[in-house]
Design an enzyme around this catalytic site. Structure first.
Site, PDB file in Angstrom:
ATOM      1  N   THR A  98       0.866  -1.185   0.000  1.00  0.00           N
ATOM      2  CA  THR A  98       0.000   0.000   0.000  1.00  0.00           C
ATOM      3  C   THR A  98       0.899   1.230   0.000  1.00  0.00           C
ATOM      4  O   THR A  98       1.534   1.542   1.015  1.00  0.00           O
ATOM      5  CB  THR A  98      -0.914   0.011   1.251  1.00  0.00           C
ATOM      6  OG1 THR A  98      -1.622  -1.229   1.302  1.00  0.00           O
ATOM      7  CG2 THR A  98      -1.902   1.156   1.183  1.00  0.00           C
ATOM      8  N   LYS A 173      -7.299   1.333  -2.918  1.00  0.00           N
ATOM      9  CA  LYS A 173      -6.866   0.773  -1.627  1.00  0.00           C
ATOM     10  C   LYS A 173      -6.921   1.839  -0.525  1.00  0.00           C
ATOM     11  O   LYS A 173      -7.318   1.562   0.613  1.00  0.00           O
ATOM     12  CB  LYS A 173      -5.454   0.200  -1.780  1.00  0.00           C
ATOM     13  CG  LYS A 173      -4.806  -0.262  -0.502  1.00  0.00           C
ATOM     14  CD  LYS A 173      -5.558  -1.413   0.151  1.00  0.00           C
ATOM     15  CE  LYS A 173      -4.957  -1.729   1.498  1.00  0.00           C
ATOM     16  NZ  LYS A 173      -5.787  -2.633   2.279  1.00  0.00           N
ATOM     17  N   LYS A 241       0.131   5.618   8.136  1.00  0.00           N
ATOM     18  CA  LYS A 241       0.710   5.857   6.795  1.00  0.00           C
ATOM     19  C   LYS A 241      -0.408   6.007   5.752  1.00  0.00           C
ATOM     20  O   LYS A 241      -0.414   6.944   4.962  1.00  0.00           O
ATOM     21  CB  LYS A 241       1.613   4.670   6.424  1.00  0.00           C
ATOM     22  CG  LYS A 241       1.957   4.563   4.956  1.00  0.00           C
ATOM     23  CD  LYS A 241       2.547   3.202   4.586  1.00  0.00           C
ATOM     24  CE  LYS A 241       1.670   2.022   4.874  1.00  0.00           C
ATOM     25  NZ  LYS A 241       1.218   1.181   3.825  1.00  0.00           N
TER      26      LYS A 241
HETATM   27  P1  NAP Z   1       5.409  -5.585   7.765  1.00  0.00           P
HETATM   28  O1  NAP Z   1       5.089  -6.837   8.471  1.00  0.00           O
HETATM   29  O2  NAP Z   1       5.733  -4.348   8.532  1.00  0.00           O
HETATM   30  O3  NAP Z   1       6.591  -5.899   6.709  1.00  0.00           O
HETATM   31  C1  NAP Z   1       7.194  -4.875   5.965  1.00  0.00           C
HETATM   32  C2  NAP Z   1       8.174  -5.445   4.952  1.00  0.00           C
HETATM   33  O4  NAP Z   1       8.777  -4.339   4.237  1.00  0.00           O
HETATM   34  C3  NAP Z   1       9.339  -6.228   5.598  1.00  0.00           C
HETATM   35  O5  NAP Z   1       9.712  -7.269   4.716  1.00  0.00           O
HETATM   36  C4  NAP Z   1      10.431  -5.153   5.665  1.00  0.00           C
HETATM   37  O6  NAP Z   1      11.739  -5.673   5.709  1.00  0.00           O
HETATM   38  C5  NAP Z   1      10.203  -4.446   4.335  1.00  0.00           C
HETATM   39  N1  NAP Z   1      10.816  -3.121   4.319  1.00  0.00           N
HETATM   40  C6  NAP Z   1      10.467  -2.048   5.064  1.00  0.00           C
HETATM   41  N2  NAP Z   1      11.269  -0.993   4.782  1.00  0.00           N
HETATM   42  C7  NAP Z   1      12.156  -1.426   3.840  1.00  0.00           C
HETATM   43  C8  NAP Z   1      13.218  -0.817   3.134  1.00  0.00           C
HETATM   44  N3  NAP Z   1      13.552   0.474   3.352  1.00  0.00           N
HETATM   45  N4  NAP Z   1      13.908  -1.564   2.242  1.00  0.00           N
HETATM   46  C9  NAP Z   1      13.571  -2.858   2.021  1.00  0.00           C
HETATM   47  N5  NAP Z   1      12.561  -3.502   2.652  1.00  0.00           N
HETATM   48  C10 NAP Z   1      11.862  -2.786   3.553  1.00  0.00           C
HETATM   49  O7  NAP Z   1       4.202  -5.137   6.803  1.00  0.00           O
HETATM   50  P2  NAP Z   1       2.969  -6.012   6.254  1.00  0.00           P
HETATM   51  O8  NAP Z   1       1.902  -6.041   7.289  1.00  0.00           O
HETATM   52  O9  NAP Z   1       3.492  -7.272   5.650  1.00  0.00           O
HETATM   53  O10 NAP Z   1       2.444  -5.031   5.102  1.00  0.00           O
HETATM   54  C11 NAP Z   1       3.137  -4.878   3.877  1.00  0.00           C
HETATM   55  C12 NAP Z   1       2.337  -3.881   3.036  1.00  0.00           C
HETATM   56  O11 NAP Z   1       1.007  -4.389   2.817  1.00  0.00           O
HETATM   57  C13 NAP Z   1       2.172  -2.503   3.676  1.00  0.00           C
HETATM   58  O12 NAP Z   1       2.193  -1.526   2.668  1.00  0.00           O
HETATM   59  C14 NAP Z   1       0.785  -2.597   4.316  1.00  0.00           C
HETATM   60  O13 NAP Z   1       0.187  -1.322   4.462  1.00  0.00           O
HETATM   61  C15 NAP Z   1       0.049  -3.468   3.318  1.00  0.00           C
HETATM   62  N6  NAP Z   1      -1.067  -4.271   3.847  1.00  0.00           N
HETATM   63  C16 NAP Z   1      -0.961  -4.913   5.050  1.00  0.00           C
HETATM   64  C17 NAP Z   1      -2.038  -5.663   5.512  1.00  0.00           C
HETATM   65  C18 NAP Z   1      -1.985  -6.361   6.845  1.00  0.00           C
HETATM   66  O14 NAP Z   1      -3.062  -6.769   7.323  1.00  0.00           O
HETATM   67  N7  NAP Z   1      -0.836  -6.558   7.452  1.00  0.00           N
HETATM   68  C19 NAP Z   1      -3.197  -5.788   4.747  1.00  0.00           C
HETATM   69  C20 NAP Z   1      -3.252  -5.167   3.501  1.00  0.00           C
HETATM   70  C21 NAP Z   1      -2.172  -4.413   3.058  1.00  0.00           C
HETATM   71  P3  NAP Z   1      12.410  -6.073   7.151  1.00  0.00           P
HETATM   72  O15 NAP Z   1      11.921  -7.454   7.416  1.00  0.00           O
HETATM   73  O16 NAP Z   1      13.843  -5.969   6.893  1.00  0.00           O
HETATM   74  O17 NAP Z   1      11.900  -5.059   8.142  1.00  0.00           O
END
Ligand code: NAP
Length: 284
Positions: A98, A173, A241
């Site tokens: 997102t 989204k 965010k």
């Molecule tokens: P998360 O658990 O916080 O994981 C974030 C990922 O991004 C990790 O792999 C992290 O790597 C990587 N990352 C962050 N900063 C980075 C950088 N500067 N360079 C390279 N990699 C980086 O997030 P998530 O819940 O999986 O969500 C991922 C996306 O999907 C977000 O945009 C979120 O808004 C969206 N989303 C989430 C959900 C939900 O329910 N969780 C639902 C729909 C959409 P590290 O492991 O090294 O930190």
């Protein structure tokens, strides 16, 4: 074995179960994550590991990104070992994170210049839907590229829809997540109000979950409130965010402003917890 070689970047709460769906569907998947220790689980399932985004894109054809935010996308594309540091002609890059419509439009234009395609394909649904391939996936970008990757996306989602050009998936989204934030704030305020008037949380949620406005979200988050369990499925910092991204493209209603204020105040203490932890902020 499916013949398309897939590269996967981002193994967070969502990225791990989504990439697993593709391995289970018999795709050859190569993964990269900034924190290398998270790659081990995927390696055990049969994924290959790439040391950098640059190595990953060189070995694969369709590259999928599931990372936090615009800053992560910037780093992955333009960093010293990033996707743009090598020849990418013929590749299709699908960004399921997102992020802002602006960064998607920018990356789509840059990819086109380099002979590649970029699709924004954010998802609705959380970890549970990711684990069962039941996400809803909304796509912006080139139609032919979309048709090429649609069978791959269908392994992760129950609904995969192209809405228009680059950035449009992100707009849809952000609209959905604005409602999610408003609803979460409303649920938190309702529980706190009922408690103040002497109604137990369990009793209120039991009534809500059997009444006319019952829904899956209230059921899941209600159970979490009762159990005092704020383990993140969707981290509170991510909704902050998303509200800020929606604000940047024009969401400025009274409800949205108040909700953003509450979540911003909550994020310093509860940012790594699930978004329903906002109830602790509302309780004061
Ligand atoms: P998360 O658990 O916080 O994981 C974030 C990922 O991004 C990790 O792999 C992290 O790597 C990587 N990352 C962050 N900063 C980075 C950088 N500067 N360079 C390279 N990699 C980086 O997030 P998530 O819940 O999986 O969500 C991922 C996306 O999907 C977000 O945009 C979120 O808004 C969206 N989303 C989430 C959900 C939900 O329910 N969780 C639902 C729909 C959409 P590290 O492991 O090294 O930190």
């Amino acid at each position: 074995m499916n013949t398309t070689k897939i590269g996967w970047i981002g193994l967070g709460n969502m990225g791990i179960p989504m990439a697993e769906q593709l391995i289970k569907a018999d795709y050859a998947v190569t993964v990269y994550n900034r924190s290398k220790e998270k790659e081990a689980a995927l390696k055990e399932m049969g994924a290959l590991i790439a040391e950098t985004p640059k190595n990953l894109i060189s070995q694969t054809e369709v590259i999928i990104l599931m990372v936090s935010d615009d800053a992560a996308i910037e780093q992955i594309f333009n960093g010293p070992e990033g996707l743009f540091s090598v020849e990418i002609s013929g590749k299709i890059i699908v960004n399921m994170s997102t992020v802002s419509p602006a960064i998607s439009k920018e990356m789509a234009a840059l990819c086109k210049e380099k002979g590649a395609e970029y699709l924004d394909a954010p998802v609705s649904g959380s970890v549970k839907q990711a684990e069962t391939g039941q996400l809803v996936i909304m796509v912006g970008g080139d139609e032919a590229a979309f048709e090429q990757v649609k069978p791959i996306l269908e392994k992760m989602g129950k609904m995969v829809v192209r809405l228009g050009d680059a950035g449009v998936g992100n707009v849809a989204k952000l609209a959905i997540n604005s409602l999610l934030a408003l609803y979460t704030q409303g649920l938190a305020e309702t529980v706190v109000f009922a408690n103040q008037q002497g109604i137990k949380t369990e009793d209120l949620l039991n009534l809500l979950n059997n009444g006319a406005i019952a829904n899956v979200f209230t059921k899941i988050k209600g159970d979490a409130i009762i159990a005092d369990n704020y383990k993140p499925a969707f981290a509170l910092k991510h909704i902050v965010k998303d509200l800020n991204l929606a604000k940047a493209i024009g969401l400025n209603s009274p409800l949205a402003k108040t909700t953003l204020q509450t979540f911003e105040a909550a994020t310093t203490r509860y940012g790594e917890e699930d978004l329903i932890a906002v109830i602790k902020q509302v309780k004061g």
